[in-house]
Motif scaffolding. Structure first.
Motif, short mmCIF file in Angstrom:
data_model
loop_
_atom_site.label_atom_id
_atom_site.label_comp_id
_atom_site.label_asym_id
_atom_site.label_seq_id
_atom_site.Cartn_x
_atom_site.Cartn_y
_atom_site.Cartn_z
N ILE A 163 6.75 3.07 -6.38
CA ILE A 163 6.00 2.08 -7.15
C ILE A 163 5.43 1.00 -6.23
O ILE A 163 4.25 0.65 -6.30
CB ILE A 163 6.90 1.45 -8.23
N VAL A 164 6.30 0.46 -5.39
CA VAL A 164 5.87 -0.62 -4.49
C VAL A 164 4.79 -0.13 -3.52
O VAL A 164 3.82 -0.84 -3.25
CB VAL A 164 7.08 -1.20 -3.72
N SER A 165 4.95 1.08 -3.01
CA SER A 165 3.96 1.62 -2.08
C SER A 165 2.61 1.77 -2.75
O SER A 165 1.57 1.42 -2.17
CB SER A 165 4.44 2.97 -1.55
N ALA A 166 2.60 2.26 -3.99
CA ALA A 166 1.34 2.44 -4.71
C ALA A 166 0.65 1.11 -4.94
O ALA A 166 -0.55 0.96 -4.70
CB ALA A 166 1.59 3.15 -6.04
N PHE A 167 1.42 0.12 -5.39
CA PHE A 167 0.82 -1.19 -5.65
C PHE A 167 0.38 -1.86 -4.36
O PHE A 167 -0.72 -2.43 -4.28
CB PHE A 167 1.81 -2.10 -6.38
N ARG A 168 1.22 -1.80 -3.33
CA ARG A 168 0.90 -2.47 -2.07
C ARG A 168 -0.37 -1.89 -1.45
O ARG A 168 -1.22 -2.63 -0.95
CB ARG A 168 2.07 -2.32 -1.10
N THR A 169 -0.53 -0.57 -1.52
CA THR A 169 -1.71 0.06 -0.96
C THR A 169 -2.96 -0.34 -1.71
O THR A 169 -3.99 -0.71 -1.12
CB THR A 169 -1.56 1.59 -0.97
N SER A 170 -2.89 -0.30 -3.04
CA SER A 170 -4.03 -0.69 -3.85
C SER A 170 -4.37 -2.17 -3.62
O SER A 170 -5.55 -2.54 -3.51
CB SER A 170 -3.73 -0.45 -5.33
N TYR A 171 -3.34 -2.98 -3.52
CA TYR A 171 -3.52 -4.42 -3.30
C TYR A 171 -4.18 -4.68 -1.94
O TYR A 171 -5.11 -5.48 -1.83
CB TYR A 171 -2.15 -5.08 -3.37
N ALA A 172 -3.70 -4.00 -0.92
CA ALA A 172 -4.25 -4.19 0.43
C ALA A 172 -5.71 -3.77 0.48
O ALA A 172 -6.54 -4.42 1.15
CB ALA A 172 -3.44 -3.40 1.44
#
Length: 215
Positions: A163-172
């Protein structure tokens, strides 16, 4: 009205906000590494000790919304409707933050200076990574709690990492586009679509009974 903070708590919240606001102004003007905690304290008209009472580390003066993120994530999972999966509650929370253009979403032209300050400071970048790791650990424990599993349940930790990886990537990706000059409207639309696609994929992968979920 019973949940409203008392006078003492409101004063503490105001003091914290004043310190953080003054720090943000100084960091934006001079760069994070060129401002001391003592200078922040002087600008906020408090003692250095008071600053550290509210913000244990200098970096937390600038990255001051992570406690709010932790609280929102905790409430979203623990206060979700009966029978609702934690992923559904998280999806709703994140999409609502995007819709509101909440500061935790961060995808707006007004946050360009904020992100430039972060990118210009190795200390801030390192602390941001630590805080994201702390949120991932918190999320893992919340998912385990929701599943009536042990706090260090491996599958809950893996799910939290996904979950965190998906959000962090989209956010970045979104932050990079904002810094490059793209309009917030275009970025928000793409970010929302990517989040929805990511959660659709995650829900299929980790839902109870899914082919790849642990038995």
């Amino acid at each position: 009205m019973g949940n409203e903070p008392g006078l003492r708590e409101r004063k503490k919240q105001q003091t914290r906000k004043t310190i953080s606001d003054m720090a943000t102004v100084l960091f934006a003007q001079r760069g994070f590494d060129n401002v001391t905690v003592a200078e922040v304290a002087e600008a906020a008209n408090v003692s250095t000790k008071t600053v550290f009472n509210y913000f244990p580390r200098k970096e937390d003066l600038f990255l001051d919304r992570f406690p709010e993120a932790a609280e929102l994530i905790t409430r979203a999972i623990r206060e979700r409707p009966p029978g609702e999966e934690p992923l559904t509650a998280l999806r709703r929370l994140l999409l609502e933050l995007v819709r509101q253009r909440h500061p935790l979403c961060g995808l707006d032209e007004r946050y360009r200076l904020f992100w430039q300050v972060v990118l210009d400071s190795p200390a801030l970048r390192a602390r941001a990574r630590e805080l994201v790791n702390e949120l991932e650990k918190l999320l893992g424990s919340l998912l385990a709690e929701a599943a009536d599993a042990a706090p260090d349940d491996p599958w809950s930790r893996v799910t939290a990492a996904l979950i965190v990886s998906a959000f962090r990537t989209s956010y970045a990706i979104g932050v990079g586009r904002i810094l490059a000059g793209d309009s917030a409207d275009a970025v928000i639309g793409d970010h929302t679509a990517l989040l929805i696609r990511s959660f659709d994929t995650l829900e299929r992968a980790v839902a109870p009974g899914a082919p790849d979920a642990p038995r």
